[in-house]
Design a protein around this motif. Structure first.
Motif, PDB file in Angstrom:
ATOM      1  N   THR A  21       0.808  -1.220   0.000  1.00 40.95           N
ATOM      2  CA  THR A  21       0.000   0.000   0.000  1.00 40.95           C
ATOM      3  C   THR A  21       0.838   1.266   0.000  1.00 40.95           C
ATOM      4  O   THR A  21       0.284   2.360  -0.056  1.00 40.95           O
ATOM      5  CB  THR A  21      -0.933   0.028   1.223  1.00 40.95           C
ATOM      6  OG1 THR A  21      -0.142   0.101   2.422  1.00 40.95           O
ATOM      7  CG2 THR A  21      -1.823  -1.203   1.270  1.00 40.95           C
ATOM      8  N   ASN A  22       2.171   1.104   0.077  1.00 39.40           N
ATOM      9  CA  ASN A  22       3.073   2.260   0.161  1.00 39.40           C
ATOM     10  C   ASN A  22       2.657   3.170   1.315  1.00 39.40           C
ATOM     11  O   ASN A  22       2.570   4.394   1.176  1.00 39.40           O
ATOM     12  CB  ASN A  22       3.094   3.041  -1.152  1.00 39.40           C
ATOM     13  CG  ASN A  22       4.334   3.917  -1.278  1.00 39.40           C
ATOM     14  OD1 ASN A  22       5.433   3.529  -0.885  1.00 39.40           O
ATOM     15  ND2 ASN A  22       4.168   5.115  -1.825  1.00 39.40           N
ATOM     16  N   SER A  23       2.392   2.530   2.461  1.00 38.42           N
ATOM     17  CA  SER A  23       1.912   3.231   3.644  1.00 38.42           C
ATOM     18  C   SER A  23       2.849   3.026   4.817  1.00 38.42           C
ATOM     19  O   SER A  23       3.642   2.078   4.851  1.00 38.42           O
ATOM     20  CB  SER A  23       0.515   2.723   4.035  1.00 38.42           C
ATOM     21  OG  SER A  23      -0.425   2.927   3.013  1.00 38.42           O
ATOM     22  N   ILE A  24       2.722   3.915   5.788  1.00 40.81           N
ATOM     23  CA  ILE A  24       3.346   3.708   7.087  1.00 40.81           C
ATOM     24  C   ILE A  24       2.426   2.795   7.892  1.00 40.81           C
ATOM     25  O   ILE A  24       1.252   3.125   8.099  1.00 40.81           O
ATOM     26  CB  ILE A  24       3.534   5.043   7.831  1.00 40.81           C
ATOM     27  CG1 ILE A  24       4.426   5.984   7.031  1.00 40.81           C
ATOM     28  CG2 ILE A  24       4.117   4.811   9.222  1.00 40.81           C
ATOM     29  CD1 ILE A  24       4.373   7.423   7.512  1.00 40.81           C
ATOM     30  N   VAL A  25       2.917   1.650   8.313  1.00 38.33           N
ATOM     31  CA  VAL A  25       2.119   0.736   9.123  1.00 38.33           C
ATOM     32  C   VAL A  25       2.670   0.746  10.541  1.00 38.33           C
ATOM     33  O   VAL A  25       3.849   0.454  10.765  1.00 38.33           O
ATOM     34  CB  VAL A  25       2.125  -0.696   8.558  1.00 38.33           C
ATOM     35  CG1 VAL A  25       1.295  -1.623   9.447  1.00 38.33           C
ATOM     36  CG2 VAL A  25       1.565  -0.706   7.133  1.00 38.33           C
ATOM     37  N   ILE A  26       1.816   1.093  11.477  1.00 39.72           N
ATOM     38  CA  ILE A  26       2.188   1.164  12.889  1.00 39.72           C
ATOM     39  C   ILE A  26       1.419   0.077  13.624  1.00 39.72           C
ATOM     40  O   ILE A  26       0.185   0.056  13.604  1.00 39.72           O
ATOM     41  CB  ILE A  26       1.865   2.540  13.484  1.00 39.72           C
ATOM     42  CG1 ILE A  26       2.588   3.641  12.701  1.00 39.72           C
ATOM     43  CG2 ILE A  26       2.241   2.595  14.965  1.00 39.72           C
ATOM     44  CD1 ILE A  26       2.178   5.047  13.097  1.00 39.72           C
ATOM     45  N   ALA A  27       2.142  -0.837  14.248  1.00 38.08           N
ATOM     46  CA  ALA A  27       1.520  -1.974  14.940  1.00 38.08           C
ATOM     47  C   ALA A  27       1.868  -1.919  16.416  1.00 38.08           C
ATOM     48  O   ALA A  27       2.977  -2.285  16.815  1.00 38.08           O
ATOM     49  CB  ALA A  27       1.989  -3.285  14.327  1.00 38.08           C
ATOM     50  N   PRO A  28       0.949  -1.460  17.257  1.00 38.71           N
ATOM     51  CA  PRO A  28       1.214  -1.419  18.700  1.00 38.71           C
ATOM     52  C   PRO A  28       1.013  -2.782  19.344  1.00 38.71           C
ATOM     53  O   PRO A  28       0.114  -3.528  18.968  1.00 38.71           O
ATOM     54  CB  PRO A  28       0.178  -0.417  19.207  1.00 38.71           C
ATOM     55  CG  PRO A  28      -0.959  -0.529  18.242  1.00 38.71           C
ATOM     56  CD  PRO A  28      -0.347  -0.870  16.907  1.00 38.71           C
ATOM     57  N   SER A  29       1.859  -3.099  20.297  1.00 36.94           N
ATOM     58  CA  SER A  29       1.726  -4.345  21.049  1.00 36.94           C
ATOM     59  C   SER A  29       0.940  -4.045  22.326  1.00 36.94           C
ATOM     60  O   SER A  29       1.501  -3.888  23.411  1.00 36.94           O
ATOM     61  CB  SER A  29       3.106  -4.921  21.380  1.00 36.94           C
ATOM     62  OG  SER A  29       2.987  -6.151  22.050  1.00 36.94           O
ATOM     63  N   TYR A  30      -0.380  -3.952  22.168  1.00 36.05           N
ATOM     64  CA  TYR A  30      -1.261  -3.602  23.273  1.00 36.05           C
ATOM     65  C   TYR A  30      -1.136  -4.627  24.406  1.00 36.05           C
ATOM     66  O   TYR A  30      -0.789  -5.789  24.194  1.00 36.05           O
ATOM     67  CB  TYR A  30      -2.707  -3.513  22.790  1.00 36.05           C
ATOM     68  CG  TYR A  30      -3.172  -4.737  22.019  1.00 36.05           C
ATOM     69  CD1 TYR A  30      -3.734  -5.826  22.667  1.00 36.05           C
ATOM     70  CD2 TYR A  30      -3.035  -4.799  20.628  1.00 36.05           C
ATOM     71  CE1 TYR A  30      -4.142  -6.950  21.970  1.00 36.05           C
ATOM     72  CE2 TYR A  30      -3.449  -5.924  19.920  1.00 36.05           C
ATOM     73  CZ  TYR A  30      -3.998  -6.986  20.591  1.00 36.05           C
ATOM     74  OH  TYR A  30      -4.391  -8.103  19.903  1.00 36.05           O
ATOM     75  N   ARG A  31      -1.446  -4.188  25.622  1.00 32.50           N
ATOM     76  CA  ARG A  31      -1.311  -5.079  26.781  1.00 32.50           C
ATOM     77  C   ARG A  31      -2.369  -6.177  26.752  1.00 32.50           C
ATOM     78  O   ARG A  31      -3.490  -5.975  26.291  1.00 32.50           O
ATOM     79  CB  ARG A  31      -1.406  -4.262  28.074  1.00 32.50           C
ATOM     80  CG  ARG A  31      -0.177  -3.404  28.326  1.00 32.50           C
ATOM     81  CD  ARG A  31      -0.351  -2.504  29.533  1.00 32.50           C
ATOM     82  NE  ARG A  31      -1.332  -1.447  29.279  1.00 32.50           N
ATOM     83  CZ  ARG A  31      -1.710  -0.550  30.182  1.00 32.50           C
ATOM     84  NH1 ARG A  31      -1.213  -0.608  31.419  1.00 32.50           N
ATOM     85  NH2 ARG A  31      -2.600   0.397  29.872  1.00 32.50           N
ATOM     86  N   LEU A  32      -1.979  -7.349  27.271  1.00 31.68           N
ATOM     87  CA  LEU A  32      -2.774  -8.557  27.108  1.00 31.68           C
ATOM     88  C   LEU A  32      -3.270  -9.122  28.430  1.00 31.68           C
ATOM     89  O   LEU A  32      -2.679  -8.889  29.494  1.00 31.68           O
ATOM     90  CB  LEU A  32      -1.935  -9.620  26.380  1.00 31.68           C
ATOM     91  CG  LEU A  32      -1.496  -9.267  24.950  1.00 31.68           C
ATOM     92  CD1 LEU A  32      -0.476 -10.267  24.444  1.00 31.68           C
ATOM     93  CD2 LEU A  32      -2.699  -9.204  24.014  1.00 31.68           C
ATOM     94  N   ALA A  33      -4.348  -9.893  28.336  1.00 30.44           N
ATOM     95  CA  ALA A  33      -4.896 -10.635  29.466  1.00 30.44           C
ATOM     96  C   ALA A  33      -4.029 -11.885  29.696  1.00 30.44           C
ATOM     97  O   ALA A  33      -3.308 -12.320  28.800  1.00 30.44           O
ATOM     98  CB  ALA A  33      -6.342 -11.018  29.164  1.00 30.44           C
ATOM     99  N   PRO A  34      -4.106 -12.471  30.862  1.00 28.70           N
ATOM    100  CA  PRO A  34      -4.997 -12.134  31.973  1.00 28.70           C
ATOM    101  C   PRO A  34      -4.494 -11.009  32.878  1.00 28.70           C
ATOM    102  O   PRO A  34      -5.253 -10.528  33.726  1.00 28.70           O
ATOM    103  CB  PRO A  34      -5.065 -13.455  32.762  1.00 28.70           C
ATOM    104  CG  PRO A  34      -3.732 -14.090  32.521  1.00 28.70           C
ATOM    105  CD  PRO A  34      -3.372 -13.736  31.101  1.00 28.70           C
TER     106      PRO A  34
END
Length: 393
Positions: A139-152
C-alpha cells in the motif's frame, strides 16, 4: 554389454515402480487429509492444516509460516523497519513496530492490531510481522503496529485503550514519520479485527482522530452466547481456533459478565454503528468466527456504513497469515491492500444493497500450481514423519 543393458533396464524398472508407489502414497495421504466431517478441503489447505495440527513443521497459529513453497519474496528494501516504545495511559510504555516507505511522503498511515485471542502466548508483533510488512509494501503506507497489553494480567479495556492511544500517538508524531493524518486506516485480524473496529467507534465517540477506512480480517465481534452455526461446526480447533480458546479468551479478557455486552467488546450488539468509516470484512469458510464477522458487516450496512464483505471458500481462520504459502491467502492480502489504496485515492465504490461476495478457491492454472505445491509439501511431510502420519489423532 547385454548384461549391462539388462542391469540398467532393471534399475529403471525398479525406479519407476518406486516413483509410482510414492505417487500413490502421496495421493492417498492428501486425499485423507482433504476429507473432513465439515467438508472436503482444497489440497493446499489440507496439507497445511495437517502439518500444523500434527506438529510436523514449525507452522502453527503462533509462528510465522516458513517458506516451504513461497509465492512472494520478503519485504521490499524500500521499506524501513523500526521497533520503538510508545507511551499509553498510566505512564506505561508498550512496544510497537513501524514499517514505512523511504522518501519524503507524506504517506498514508495504517494502524495494524495483531490477533491472538487478547491473551499472552497467542499472538504478538513477531507472529504477524509478515502481514505488517506486506501491508506497508503493497500500500506504500506507514504501518504502525502497537503491542497492546494482554490478558490475563490486563483485562478490558486495557487493550482497546492502548490501541486508541497508539492511534493518537501516530497522529501526534505524523510529521516526524512523514505520515498523512488525512489518510488513516485501522486494520486487524481476529482479536485485532475486534480492536480495529472498536477503535473506529472510539474515534467517533471521542471526536477523532478521523479515519478513512477499516479493514477487518475474520474479526471476533461478540463475547455473548448467541446462536452461530459456524461456531458450532468448526469449534474443534482443527481450523486453528477452538471453542475452548474462545472461552479462555472471554474469561481472561472480559472476566465480568457485564463486559460481554459492552459495545467496545461486542460490536455486533452495538446499538449505534453509524458514522464509522467504510469497511472491508474478510471471512473464511472453515472458521468459527465466520458468521459473526458476516453478521457484523451486514449490521454496519444497516447502520449506514459502506461495507464490502468477502468470504473465502476452502480456507481456515488466519489464512491470510499464510499468504506466502497459500494462493487464497495472497488473494486475501491483495484484496485488503487494494481496498486501502482505493480508500487513500478516494476511489471506493459500493452498492446500495448489502452483498456477500463468495471468493472461490484458486481455479485454472492457479489451481494446478496449488495442487502441485500441495503434493510437494505432502512428500516433504511424509519424508519427515513416515507412514504413521496417515493417522489423524
Amino acid at each position: 554389454m547385454m548384461r549391462l543393458r539388462a542391469a540398467f533396464k532393471n534399475i529403471f524398472l525398479i525406479s519407476s515402480v518406486f516413483v509410482a508407489l510414492m505417487l500413490v502414497v502421496i495421493s492417498a495421504a492428501v486425499f485423507l487429509w482433504q476429507t473432513t466431517e465439515e467438508g472436503r478441503l482444497p489440497a493446499k489447505t489440507a496439507v497445511v492444516l495437517h502439518a500444523i495440527n500434527n506438529n510436523l513443521v514449525d507452522l502453527d497459529i503462533n509462528i510465522t509460516p516458513p517458506r516451504i513453497v513461497s509465492g512472494e519474496k520478503g519485504g521490499s528494501p524500500t521499506i524501513l523497519k523500526e521497533d520503538i516504545f510508545m507511551p499509553v495511559q498510566g505512564d506505561v510504555q508498550i512496544p510497537a513496530r513501524i514499517y514505512r516507505p523511504r522518501g519524503e511522503g507524506p504517506f498514508p498511515i495504517v494502524m495494524y492490531y495483531h490477533g491472538g485471542a487478547f491473551m499472552e502466548g497467542f499472538g504478538n508483533l513477531d507472529t504477524h510481522d509478515n502481514i505488517i510488512r506486506s501491508v506497508a509494501s503493497r500500500t506504500n503506507s506507514i504501518v504502525i503496529a502497537p503491542s497492546y497489553r494482554l490478558a490475563p494480567e490486563h483485562i478490558f479495556p486495557s487493550a482497546v485503550e492502548d490501541s486508541y492511544t497508539a492511534l493518537q500517538w501516530a497522529v501526534s508524531n505524523a510529521d516526524s514519520l512523514n505520515g498523512d493524518i488525512e489518510k488513516i486506516t485501522v486494520m486487524g485480524d481476529s482479536a485485532g479485527g475486534n480492536i480495529a473496529t472498536v477503535v473506529a467507534q472510539m474515534t467517533r465517540d471521542r471526536n477523532g482522530p478521523e479515519l478513512l477506512s477499516q479493514v477487518l480480517l475474520y474479526p471476533l465481534t461478540t463475547f455473548q452466547e448467541v446462536p452461530l452455526a459456524s461456531r458450532d461446526i468448526y469449534d474443534s480447533g482443527y481450523y486453528l481456533l477452538s471453542r475452548s480458546v474462545m472461552y479462555r479468551a472471554r474469561d481472561a479478557y472480559t472476566p465480568e459478565e457485564w463486559m460481554w455486552s459492552h459495545p467496545y467488546t461486542s460490536p455486533l450488539h452495538s446499538e449505534d454503528l453509524s458514522g464509522l468509516p467504510p469497511a472491508l470484512v474478510i471471512t473464511a469458510e472453515f472458521d468459527p468466527l465466520r458468521d459473526e464477522g458476516e453478521q457484523y458487516a451486514e449490521l454496519l450496512h444497516d447502520h449506514g456504513v459502506s461495507v464490502r464483505t468477502s468470504r473465502y471458500r476452502g480456507v481456515m481462520h488466519g489464512f491470510i497469515s499464510f499468504y506466502e504459502v497459500m494462493q487464497s491467502g495472497r488473494n486475501g492480502m491483495h484484496e485488503a491492500a487494494s481496498f486501502i489504496k482505493q480508500a487513500n485515492q478516494d476511489q471506493l465504490v459500493f452498492t446500495d444493497e448489502y452483498q456477500l461476495q463468495v471468493r472461490q478457491p484458486p481455479q485454472g492454472m492457479e489451481r494446478v500450481r496449488e495442487q502441485t505445491e500441495a503434493f510437494a509439501i505432502a512428500a516433504y511431510l511424509l519424508g519427515r514423519s513416515g507412514a504413521d502420519i496417515f493417522i489423524n489423532e
